[in-house]
Design a protein around this motif. Structure first.
Motif, PDB file in Angstrom:
ATOM      1  N   ALA A  48     -19.188   5.069   2.865  1.00 10.53           N
ATOM      2  CA  ALA A  48     -18.454   3.958   3.487  1.00 10.53           C
ATOM      3  C   ALA A  48     -17.148   3.659   2.763  1.00 10.53           C
ATOM      4  O   ALA A  48     -16.256   3.026   3.327  1.00 10.53           O
ATOM      5  CB  ALA A  48     -19.329   2.707   3.511  1.00 10.53           C
ATOM      6  N   ASP A  49     -17.019   4.081   1.505  1.00  8.96           N
ATOM      7  CA  ASP A  49     -15.794   3.826   0.736  1.00  8.96           C
ATOM      8  C   ASP A  49     -14.745   4.923   0.899  1.00  8.96           C
ATOM      9  O   ASP A  49     -13.668   4.834   0.295  1.00  8.96           O
ATOM     10  CB  ASP A  49     -16.134   3.663  -0.752  1.00  8.96           C
ATOM     11  CG  ASP A  49     -16.886   2.363  -1.029  1.00  8.96           C
ATOM     12  OD1 ASP A  49     -16.585   1.359  -0.364  1.00  8.96           O
ATOM     13  OD2 ASP A  49     -17.774   2.361  -1.891  1.00  8.96           O
ATOM     14  N   LEU A  50     -15.044   5.952   1.672  1.00 11.29           N
ATOM     15  CA  LEU A  50     -14.053   6.996   1.939  1.00 11.29           C
ATOM     16  C   LEU A  50     -13.005   6.429   2.888  1.00 11.29           C
ATOM     17  O   LEU A  50     -13.333   5.904   3.951  1.00 11.29           O
ATOM     18  CB  LEU A  50     -14.739   8.216   2.568  1.00 11.29           C
ATOM     19  CG  LEU A  50     -13.923   9.506   2.623  1.00 11.29           C
ATOM     20  CD1 LEU A  50     -13.719  10.081   1.224  1.00 11.29           C
ATOM     21  CD2 LEU A  50     -14.601  10.539   3.511  1.00 11.29           C
ATOM     22  N   LYS A  51     -11.740   6.510   2.510  1.00 10.03           N
ATOM     23  CA  LYS A  51     -10.676   5.904   3.320  1.00 10.03           C
ATOM     24  C   LYS A  51      -9.649   6.960   3.717  1.00 10.03           C
ATOM     25  O   LYS A  51      -9.391   7.914   2.983  1.00 10.03           O
ATOM     26  CB  LYS A  51     -10.003   4.763   2.554  1.00 10.03           C
ATOM     27  CG  LYS A  51      -9.424   5.190   1.209  1.00 10.03           C
ATOM     28  CD  LYS A  51      -8.987   3.993   0.390  1.00 10.03           C
ATOM     29  CE  LYS A  51      -8.403   4.440  -0.944  1.00 10.03           C
ATOM     30  NZ  LYS A  51      -8.004   3.318  -1.801  1.00 10.03           N
ATOM     31  N   LYS A  52      -9.090   6.755   4.893  1.00  2.27           N
ATOM     32  CA  LYS A  52      -8.081   7.684   5.403  1.00  2.27           C
ATOM     33  C   LYS A  52      -6.712   7.246   4.914  1.00  2.27           C
ATOM     34  O   LYS A  52      -6.377   6.065   4.948  1.00  2.27           O
ATOM     35  CB  LYS A  52      -8.107   7.702   6.932  1.00  2.27           C
ATOM     36  CG  LYS A  52      -7.176   8.740   7.546  1.00  2.27           C
ATOM     37  CD  LYS A  52      -7.315   8.743   9.064  1.00  2.27           C
ATOM     38  CE  LYS A  52      -6.393   9.791   9.687  1.00  2.27           C
ATOM     39  NZ  LYS A  52      -6.518   9.816  11.166  1.00  2.27           N
ATOM     40  N   LEU A 188      -1.942  12.775  -5.323  1.00  6.39           N
ATOM     41  CA  LEU A 188      -1.754  13.164  -3.926  1.00  6.39           C
ATOM     42  C   LEU A 188      -0.352  12.855  -3.398  1.00  6.39           C
ATOM     43  O   LEU A 188       0.144  13.575  -2.521  1.00  6.39           O
ATOM     44  CB  LEU A 188      -2.779  12.447  -3.042  1.00  6.39           C
ATOM     45  CG  LEU A 188      -4.254  12.799  -3.277  1.00  6.39           C
ATOM     46  CD1 LEU A 188      -5.141  11.930  -2.399  1.00  6.39           C
ATOM     47  CD2 LEU A 188      -4.508  14.268  -2.999  1.00  6.39           C
ATOM     48  N   GLY A 189       0.275  11.804  -3.913  1.00  6.02           N
ATOM     49  CA  GLY A 189       1.527  11.361  -3.311  1.00  6.02           C
ATOM     50  C   GLY A 189       1.278  10.791  -1.933  1.00  6.02           C
ATOM     51  O   GLY A 189       1.999  11.058  -0.977  1.00  6.02           O
ATOM     52  N   CYS A 190       0.216   9.977  -1.837  1.00  8.92           N
ATOM     53  CA  CYS A 190      -0.181   9.372  -0.564  1.00  8.92           C
ATOM     54  C   CYS A 190       0.005   7.860  -0.626  1.00  8.92           C
ATOM     55  O   CYS A 190       0.142   7.275  -1.702  1.00  8.92           O
ATOM     56  CB  CYS A 190      -1.654   9.665  -0.254  1.00  8.92           C
ATOM     57  SG  CYS A 190      -1.970  11.322   0.354  1.00  8.92           S
ATOM     58  N   LYS A 191      -0.015   7.246   0.533  1.00  8.57           N
ATOM     59  CA  LYS A 191       0.039   5.800   0.626  1.00  8.57           C
ATOM     60  C   LYS A 191      -1.204   5.219  -0.033  1.00  8.57           C
ATOM     61  O   LYS A 191      -2.311   5.695   0.191  1.00  8.57           O
ATOM     62  CB  LYS A 191       0.102   5.387   2.103  1.00  8.57           C
ATOM     63  CG  LYS A 191       0.250   3.905   2.335  1.00  8.57           C
ATOM     64  CD  LYS A 191       0.306   3.603   3.824  1.00  8.57           C
ATOM     65  CE  LYS A 191       0.415   2.100   4.057  1.00  8.57           C
ATOM     66  NZ  LYS A 191       0.384   1.780   5.501  1.00  8.57           N
ATOM     67  N   GLU A 192      -1.016   4.197  -0.869  1.00  9.14           N
ATOM     68  CA  GLU A 192      -2.149   3.549  -1.530  1.00  9.14           C
ATOM     69  C   GLU A 192      -2.831   2.594  -0.556  1.00  9.14           C
ATOM     70  O   GLU A 192      -2.342   1.496  -0.310  1.00  9.14           O
ATOM     71  CB  GLU A 192      -1.684   2.782  -2.767  1.00  9.14           C
ATOM     72  CG  GLU A 192      -1.266   3.675  -3.932  1.00  9.14           C
ATOM     73  CD  GLU A 192      -0.961   2.845  -5.172  1.00  9.14           C
ATOM     74  OE1 GLU A 192      -1.887   2.292  -5.779  1.00  9.14           O
ATOM     75  OE2 GLU A 192       0.233   2.744  -5.503  1.00  9.14           O
ATOM     76  N   GLU A 193      -3.938   3.032   0.001  1.00  8.99           N
ATOM     77  CA  GLU A 193      -4.666   2.246   0.995  1.00  8.99           C
ATOM     78  C   GLU A 193      -5.812   1.485   0.340  1.00  8.99           C
ATOM     79  O   GLU A 193      -6.447   1.980  -0.588  1.00  8.99           O
ATOM     80  CB  GLU A 193      -5.244   3.165   2.078  1.00  8.99           C
ATOM     81  CG  GLU A 193      -4.208   3.843   2.958  1.00  8.99           C
ATOM     82  CD  GLU A 193      -3.693   2.922   4.056  1.00  8.99           C
ATOM     83  OE1 GLU A 193      -4.097   1.743   4.087  1.00  8.99           O
ATOM     84  OE2 GLU A 193      -2.889   3.391   4.869  1.00  8.99           O
ATOM     85  N   LYS A 194      -6.057   0.288   0.847  1.00  9.50           N
ATOM     86  CA  LYS A 194      -7.271  -0.428   0.444  1.00  9.50           C
ATOM     87  C   LYS A 194      -8.452   0.160   1.222  1.00  9.50           C
ATOM     88  O   LYS A 194      -8.297   0.607   2.351  1.00  9.50           O
ATOM     89  CB  LYS A 194      -7.139  -1.923   0.753  1.00  9.50           C
ATOM     90  CG  LYS A 194      -6.149  -2.661  -0.146  1.00  9.50           C
ATOM     91  CD  LYS A 194      -6.073  -4.121   0.234  1.00  9.50           C
ATOM     92  CE  LYS A 194      -5.267  -4.919  -0.786  1.00  9.50           C
ATOM     93  NZ  LYS A 194      -3.891  -4.454  -0.934  1.00  9.50           N
ATOM     94  N   THR A 264      -0.167 -12.158   2.390  1.00 13.03           N
ATOM     95  CA  THR A 264       0.082 -12.201   0.948  1.00 13.03           C
ATOM     96  C   THR A 264      -0.894 -11.309   0.193  1.00 13.03           C
ATOM     97  O   THR A 264      -0.541 -10.700  -0.823  1.00 13.03           O
ATOM     98  CB  THR A 264      -0.029 -13.653   0.422  1.00 13.03           C
ATOM     99  OG1 THR A 264       0.923 -14.463   1.098  1.00 13.03           O
ATOM    100  CG2 THR A 264       0.223 -13.717  -1.066  1.00 13.03           C
ATOM    101  N   LYS A 265      -2.111 -11.200   0.703  1.00 10.13           N
ATOM    102  CA  LYS A 265      -3.136 -10.389   0.028  1.00 10.13           C
ATOM    103  C   LYS A 265      -3.090  -8.918   0.432  1.00 10.13           C
ATOM    104  O   LYS A 265      -3.987  -8.148   0.080  1.00 10.13           O
ATOM    105  CB  LYS A 265      -4.516 -10.986   0.289  1.00 10.13           C
ATOM    106  CG  LYS A 265      -4.699 -12.336  -0.409  1.00 10.13           C
ATOM    107  CD  LYS A 265      -6.017 -12.987  -0.067  1.00 10.13           C
ATOM    108  CE  LYS A 265      -6.141 -14.333  -0.784  1.00 10.13           C
ATOM    109  NZ  LYS A 265      -7.358 -15.064  -0.393  1.00 10.13           N
ATOM    110  N   GLY A 266      -2.050  -8.534   1.167  1.00 10.14           N
ATOM    111  CA  GLY A 266      -1.809  -7.109   1.395  1.00 10.14           C
ATOM    112  C   GLY A 266      -2.177  -6.555   2.750  1.00 10.14           C
ATOM    113  O   GLY A 266      -2.075  -5.348   2.965  1.00 10.14           O
ATOM    114  N   ILE A 267      -2.632  -7.410   3.677  1.00 11.58           N
ATOM    115  CA  ILE A 267      -2.949  -6.914   5.021  1.00 11.58           C
ATOM    116  C   ILE A 267      -1.830  -7.365   5.960  1.00 11.58           C
ATOM    117  O   ILE A 267      -1.742  -8.530   6.326  1.00 11.58           O
ATOM    118  CB  ILE A 267      -4.316  -7.433   5.509  1.00 11.58           C
ATOM    119  CG1 ILE A 267      -5.423  -6.946   4.565  1.00 11.58           C
ATOM    120  CG2 ILE A 267      -4.599  -6.958   6.930  1.00 11.58           C
ATOM    121  CD1 ILE A 267      -6.814  -7.412   4.947  1.00 11.58           C
ATOM    122  N   LYS A 268      -0.983  -6.427   6.323  1.00  7.94           N
ATOM    123  CA  LYS A 268       0.200  -6.745   7.133  1.00  7.94           C
ATOM    124  C   LYS A 268      -0.048  -6.511   8.626  1.00  7.94           C
ATOM    125  O   LYS A 268       0.549  -7.165   9.477  1.00  7.94           O
ATOM    126  CB  LYS A 268       1.393  -5.866   6.702  1.00  7.94           C
ATOM    127  CG  LYS A 268       1.610  -5.775   5.197  1.00  7.94           C
ATOM    128  CD  LYS A 268       2.147  -7.047   4.617  1.00  7.94           C
ATOM    129  CE  LYS A 268       2.487  -6.876   3.135  1.00  7.94           C
ATOM    130  NZ  LYS A 268       2.859  -8.123   2.488  1.00  7.94           N
TER     131      LYS A 268
END
Length: 332
Positions: A48-52, A188-194, A264-268
């Motif tokens: 469940a913690d695997l993120k795209k 990786l040089g990828c976007k840092e996703e939550k 503010t907490k990072g969800i745009k």
């Protein structure tokens, strides 16, 4: 078959040795070893913690190496380049756990992946026979034990070799004096996703905070939020933040405060996409525990249904919970 392994190689990144120990040969995949790797691949794939995420720098180190691998198919060269880079990262940042890197090219559910499993060292114990005027059996610590077949792997990368989709499970570490998702950022040089878990926690924690501050910690409102999340995820694997804001908060100023805190907490984004694996982890019931230790589990959709459940505030300040229209009761 859900997993088919083409090749695998293991590199040792134990910083106490002073240099990485890079294998010159592929692993021999006997029945036991193949089963060990396949089990871990499936557990990681369904985690469940695997993120795209996605590559944001096509001139980056990892992207150029994976492109070259697809062009030239030099498996050992690719794995050594990545391992040397990773070893330097670990050596310069003690907060990153030392490990072995297991590289696997495999087909998983009919898709070809390059899989990198970071096998973090764990303390283990083994027996040892010591000769002291005869045999003496003792237990000694083994500081570089690898995860067993039943344990979870903390960090892993899947790269789809056909379309360059990237999936990562990673830990936030202090790297070069800043806390970050170092695998995404530096390797990786990828976007840092939550992770989905983090995003859902931000949503629920923020709504709980607003409800506590403006609505006297109303439990029914909290359950309403969780029920909206559950319904959204079941219908489309998306959480619609506007729907939460509109249905739960009637006051325009409170809506504005809520939306600003979420951003503010990072969800745009207005909708938060949740992967299928995490969707199955989302709770469907509200657990209520009284001051005397009585536990009641109520489905979120029934909390506000007064034909099923009613919360009554008594004149003496206590609360009564009335369960209604029950057809049968089962003893479990």
């Amino acid at each position: 078959m859900s997993v088919s392994i083409s090749r695998a190689i293991l590199h040792i990144l134990d910083t106490s040795l002073g240099v990485p120990v890079l294998s010159e040969n592929l692993m021999s995949l006997g029945e036991d070893m193949r089963e060990y790797i396949e089990k871990h691949i499936l557990k990681c794939y369904n985690d469940a913690d695997l993120k795209k995420t996605k590559f944001i720098n096509e001139d980056g180190f990892f992207y150029k190496n994976i492109k070259e691998y697809i062009d030239k198919f030099e498996f050992k060269k690719f794995t050594k380049e990545i391992s040397e880079f990773f070893y330097k990262l670990i050596s310069e940042n003690p907060d990153i756990k030392t490990c072995d890197l297991l590289f696997v090219q495999a087909n998983v559910y009919n898709k070809d992946y390059m899989i990198i499993m970071k096998l973090n060292y764990k303390k283990g114990y083994i027996h040892y026979t010591k000769e002291e005027e005869g045999a003496k059996n003792i237990i000694i610590e083994q500081p570089c034990s690898l995860p067993s077949a039943t344990q979870k792997i903390d960090e892993v990368i899947f790269v789809d070799l056909n379309n360059f989709e990237v999936f990562v499970k990673e830990k936030k570490c202090q790297v070069y004096n800043e806390p970050c998702y170092y695998i995404s950022k530096y390797l990786l040089g990828c976007k840092e996703e939550k992770s989905d878990k983090e995003k859902v926690k931000i949503i629920t924690d923020t709504t709980d905070k607003i409800i506590k501050e403006y609505y006297d910690d109303d439990m029914i409102m909290k359950s309403q939020v969780k029920n909206i999340i559950r319904e959204n995820v079941e219908e489309s694997l998306n959480i619609n933040l506007d729907q939460i804001s509109e249905q739960v908060f009637k006051d325009q100023n409170i809506k504005k405060t809520y939306n600003e805190e979420i951003r503010t907490k990072g969800i745009k984004e207005p909708e938060v996409k949740v992967n299928f694996n995490y969707a199955n982890k989302i709770k469907t019931k509200q657990k209520i525990i009284t001051d005397e230790g009585i536990e009641i589990n109520i489905p979120y959709e029934m909390i506000s249904d007064t034909d099923k459940v009613e919360f009554i505030t008594n004149t003496n300040g206590t609360i009564s919970i009335v369960l209604k229209n029950i057809d049968s009761i089962i003893d479990k």
